[in-house]
Design a protein around this motif. Structure first.
Motif, PDB file in Angstrom:
ATOM      1  N   ASP A 101     -44.916 -21.349  48.647  1.00 43.35           N
ATOM      2  CA  ASP A 101     -45.551 -22.655  48.619  1.00 43.35           C
ATOM      3  C   ASP A 101     -44.745 -23.996  50.138  1.00 43.35           C
ATOM      4  O   ASP A 101     -43.266 -24.179  50.081  1.00 43.35           O
ATOM      5  N   ALA A 102     -46.001 -23.597  50.836  1.00 41.70           N
ATOM      6  CA  ALA A 102     -45.395 -24.165  52.511  1.00 41.70           C
ATOM      7  C   ALA A 102     -45.324 -25.799  51.303  1.00 41.70           C
ATOM      8  O   ALA A 102     -44.822 -27.040  51.994  1.00 41.70           O
ATOM      9  N   ALA A 103     -45.740 -26.377  51.252  1.00 42.02           N
ATOM     10  CA  ALA A 103     -45.982 -27.987  49.928  1.00 42.02           C
ATOM     11  C   ALA A 103     -43.925 -27.557  50.612  1.00 42.02           C
ATOM     12  O   ALA A 103     -43.290 -29.146  50.234  1.00 42.02           O
ATOM     13  N   ASP A 104     -43.179 -27.007  49.309  1.00 43.57           N
ATOM     14  CA  ASP A 104     -42.332 -26.692  49.019  1.00 43.57           C
ATOM     15  C   ASP A 104     -40.990 -26.920  50.252  1.00 43.57           C
ATOM     16  O   ASP A 104     -40.397 -27.418  49.918  1.00 43.57           O
ATOM     17  N   LEU A 105     -41.559 -26.258  51.551  1.00 42.46           N
ATOM     18  CA  LEU A 105     -40.782 -26.583  52.439  1.00 42.46           C
ATOM     19  C   LEU A 105     -40.975 -27.931  53.408  1.00 42.46           C
ATOM     20  O   LEU A 105     -39.933 -28.294  54.153  1.00 42.46           O
ATOM     21  N   TYR A 106     -41.716 -28.635  53.364  1.00 43.36           N
ATOM     22  CA  TYR A 106     -41.950 -29.707  53.361  1.00 43.36           C
ATOM     23  C   TYR A 106     -40.841 -30.503  52.858  1.00 43.36           C
ATOM     24  O   TYR A 106     -40.446 -31.778  53.072  1.00 43.36           O
ATOM     25  N   ARG A 107     -40.877 -30.286  51.788  1.00 46.47           N
ATOM     26  CA  ARG A 107     -39.867 -31.625  50.607  1.00 46.47           C
ATOM     27  C   ARG A 107     -38.846 -30.704  51.388  1.00 46.47           C
ATOM     28  O   ARG A 107     -38.085 -32.085  51.122  1.00 46.47           O
ATOM     29  N   GLY A 108     -38.025 -30.224  51.141  1.00 46.84           N
ATOM     30  CA  GLY A 108     -37.513 -29.895  51.768  1.00 46.84           C
ATOM     31  C   GLY A 108     -36.121 -30.070  53.361  1.00 46.84           C
ATOM     32  O   GLY A 108     -35.867 -30.848  53.059  1.00 46.84           O
ATOM     33  N   ALA A 109     -38.075 -30.205  54.080  1.00 50.37           N
ATOM     34  CA  ALA A 109     -37.238 -30.125  55.825  1.00 50.37           C
ATOM     35  C   ALA A 109     -37.400 -32.386  55.228  1.00 50.37           C
ATOM     36  O   ALA A 109     -36.408 -32.530  55.857  1.00 50.37           O
ATOM     37  N   ALA A 110     -38.224 -32.718  54.608  1.00 50.60           N
ATOM     38  CA  ALA A 110     -37.744 -33.988  54.306  1.00 50.60           C
ATOM     39  C   ALA A 110     -36.394 -34.528  53.714  1.00 50.60           C
ATOM     40  O   ALA A 110     -36.154 -35.324  54.065  1.00 50.60           O
ATOM     41  N   SER A 111     -35.902 -33.804  52.714  1.00 51.10           N
ATOM     42  CA  SER A 111     -34.798 -34.039  52.323  1.00 51.10           C
ATOM     43  C   SER A 111     -34.076 -34.101  53.341  1.00 51.10           C
ATOM     44  O   SER A 111     -32.764 -35.251  53.894  1.00 51.10           O
ATOM     45  N   TYR A 112     -33.577 -32.794  54.241  1.00 51.93           N
ATOM     46  CA  TYR A 112     -32.627 -32.163  55.400  1.00 51.93           C
ATOM     47  C   TYR A 112     -32.648 -33.993  56.049  1.00 51.93           C
ATOM     48  O   TYR A 112     -31.613 -34.201  56.836  1.00 51.93           O
ATOM     49  N   ILE A 113     -34.155 -34.142  56.890  1.00 49.06           N
ATOM     50  CA  ILE A 113     -34.385 -35.242  58.203  1.00 49.06           C
ATOM     51  C   ILE A 113     -34.184 -36.661  57.774  1.00 49.06           C
ATOM     52  O   ILE A 113     -33.647 -37.095  57.920  1.00 49.06           O
ATOM     53  N   ASP A 114     -33.832 -36.655  55.935  1.00 50.30           N
ATOM     54  CA  ASP A 114     -33.650 -37.417  55.712  1.00 50.30           C
ATOM     55  C   ASP A 114     -31.643 -37.802  55.676  1.00 50.30           C
ATOM     56  O   ASP A 114     -30.758 -38.989  55.720  1.00 50.30           O
ATOM     57  N   GLN A 115     -31.524 -36.969  55.179  1.00 51.56           N
ATOM     58  CA  GLN A 115     -29.845 -36.988  55.706  1.00 51.56           C
ATOM     59  C   GLN A 115     -29.356 -36.627  57.042  1.00 51.56           C
ATOM     60  O   GLN A 115     -28.287 -37.872  56.917  1.00 51.56           O
ATOM     61  N   ILE A 116     -30.216 -36.159  57.830  1.00 50.54           N
ATOM     62  CA  ILE A 116     -29.360 -36.179  58.635  1.00 50.54           C
ATOM     63  C   ILE A 116     -29.954 -37.935  59.755  1.00 50.54           C
ATOM     64  O   ILE A 116     -28.842 -37.666  60.728  1.00 50.54           O
ATOM     65  N   LEU A 117     -30.853 -38.216  59.508  1.00 43.66           N
ATOM     66  CA  LEU A 117     -30.866 -39.593  59.534  1.00 43.66           C
ATOM     67  C   LEU A 117     -30.172 -40.375  58.672  1.00 43.66           C
ATOM     68  O   LEU A 117     -29.609 -41.837  59.533  1.00 43.66           O
ATOM     69  N   HIS A 118     -28.879 -40.306  58.051  1.00 41.73           N
ATOM     70  CA  HIS A 118     -28.219 -40.472  57.869  1.00 41.73           C
ATOM     71  C   HIS A 118     -26.441 -40.069  57.887  1.00 41.73           C
ATOM     72  O   HIS A 118     -25.941 -40.393  57.028  1.00 41.73           O
TER      73      HIS A 118
END
Lengths: 247, 224
Positions: free
Chosen positions: A186-203
């Motif tokens: 499910d592509a939406a799952d991938l994007y949700r995961g990516a958002a989480s990683y981006i959040d961690q990187i921004l922190h």
């Protein structure tokens, strides 16, 4: 693509999101320092984005949409709805690093059928590949996700319907848009995961410390409307297995 | 007794055995006259190192009339090295770029291959490895031959491109990927080449030793 990637990097963003192998490759060539989070990449080690899934050791990490078991499953699905299947065309973007992992996985499971690997890069080559499997008779299609196949989804789905070809797509996007059936993440799952990683990187997290995530859940979607249009009866066992049925 | 003798009473096989008897195993050369076009010629000698000029008569017999003009005298920098199980590492200078061209090749199983099939070649090209099949008679450069590869109960069909002047065909990258993957542990590969104009060409290549040949090519590829 490379010029666009360079232009993006020149904006000095804090993090970049790469969708697909081709885009991620262009971003990788544009920067070795700005963090890149990818989605929709089949094999990031093969593509040269990371040296190791657990510790990427680079400025790149992300979410893969592929596991080698998908090869056997895609073929099994095609065989299940086409008992006389003899020739299977794999429609894939040959310029994408994701092509070979899909091809190898499908090839490894290709007993009892003849594979016709159809590397494509534009609409003309897609038409040629589909015409080749039509001419070979008792044919079916496996379409792998890429920018080229997605951009030409109407052509692929239309040609498959016109020639009454059994087709299975490795992305739900195609089934939702009229393809016969899809099996993939499910592509939406991938994007949700990516958002989480981006959040961690921004922190403050470093991509090198964030492991590449492989998919654990795959969805089977069947478009019954398309099946009826091409006069195909989907076996009830397959329908029972489906996560989603489009009527 | 050679492996051919029991088959001599069968005309079809006898023809193959004459080929085998005359030219023995094989010697592959990279033909400088055709750029990076490989020419795989059946030859009487299984020796290694640079191909001396006195082998020209055997090459004359191996090629169809008119083909000799395509094959210039061996150059001193062209060399072949025997590898495991009949594989050969070939090096030749590319006259266009001046760079060294490197390939590994194997001749077909003569008893199970058509005389028109000269073997399989893996060639280093721009850091990537290409898969080619080499033919005795040239195909039309404009043709797009269909190549069916059969191995371990599987069958794959590829569209190949003819490399000028036509005595070899290049397969797409995914076929080359198989050579560096699944085929490394296989014993043999069956090939059918159909250009739609001539009789289908059948060939069998024994793949034993491919693993070490592939490794040798990779190493050579990295250093050229």
């Amino acid at each position: 693509m490379q010029a666009l990637a360079t232009e993006l990097v020149a904006l000095a963003p804090d993090v970049l999101l790469g969708v697909g192998s081709t885009v991620t490759l262009a971003l990788q060539q544009a920067t070795r320092s700005i963090p890149i989070v990818f989605v929709q990449v089949a094999d990031p080690v093969f593509a040269g984005f990371v040296s190791n899934l657990v510790r990427p050791n680079s400025n790149i990490t992300g979410f893969s949409n592929f596991r080698s078991v998908m090869g056997a499953k895609l073929l099994d699905l095609l065989k299940a709805c086409a008992p006389h299947l003899e020739n299977v065309m794999i429609v894939a973007d040959r310029t994408s690093p994701s092509w070979l992992p899909y091809f190898r996985a499908i090839e490894a499971a290709s007993f009892g059928v003849r594979l016709m690997p159809g590397g494509v890069s534009d609409a003309g080559e897609i038409e040629r590949a589909i015409n080749a499997v039509v001419a070979a008779q008792n044919g079916g299609l496996i379409v792998t996700p890429s920018n080229v196949t997605t951009a030409n989804h109407e052509l692929i789905i239309g040609q498959a319907a016109r020639h009454r070809l059994r087709a299975v797509y490795a992305s739900r996007f195609f089934a939702v848009n009229g393809g016969l059936m899809s099996y993939g993440v499910d592509a939406a799952d991938l994007y949700r995961g990516a958002a989480s990683y981006i959040d961690q990187i921004l922190h403050g997290a470093k991509p090198a410390d964030l492991p590449v995530q492989l998919p654990t859940k795959f969805d089977l979607t069947i478009n019954l409307k398309t099946a009826k249009a091409v006069g195909l009866e989907i076996p009830s066992t397959l329908l029972a297995e489906a996560d989603g049925v489009i009527e | 007794m050679t492996g051919c003798e029991p088959l001599l009473h069968v005309a079809r096989h006898a023809r193959r055995c004459r080929t085998a008897g005359l030219f023995g195993l094989a010697l592959a050369l990279l033909s400088p006259s055709a750029g990076t076009e490989p020419v795989l010629a059946r030859h009487a000698d299984g020796g290694s190192s640079a191909a001396p000029a006195n082998r020209a008569p055997a090459l004359t017999r191996a090629l169809p009339a008119g083909s000799l003009a395509q094959l210039p005298p061996p150059r001193s920098e062209d060399s072949t090295t025997n590898l495991e199980a009949g594989w050969r590492l070939l090096r030749a200078a590319d006259p266009r770029s001046g760079r060294e061209s490197v390939a590994v090749s194997h001749t077909p199983d003569l008893l199970r291959s058509d005389p028109a099939f000269a073997g399989m070649m893996l060639r280093c090209s721009g850091g990537e490895i290409e898969l080619l099949f080499v033919l005795v008679r040239p195909l039309s450069p404009r043709s797009r031959p269909q190549v069916i590869l059969n191995f371990e109960g599987k069958s794959l069909r590829f569209e190949a491109t003819v490399v000028p002047p036509g005595t070899s065909i290049r397969l797409p990258p995914e076929a080359a990927a198989l050579a560096g993957g699944a085929w490394l542990s296989m014993s043999e590969l069956s090939v059918v080449i159909d250009d739609g104009a001539t009789t289908k060409i059948n060939g069998v290549v024994i793949l034993q030793g491919l693993r070490s040949a592939y490794a040798a090519l990779r190493t050579a590829c990295a250093t050229t």
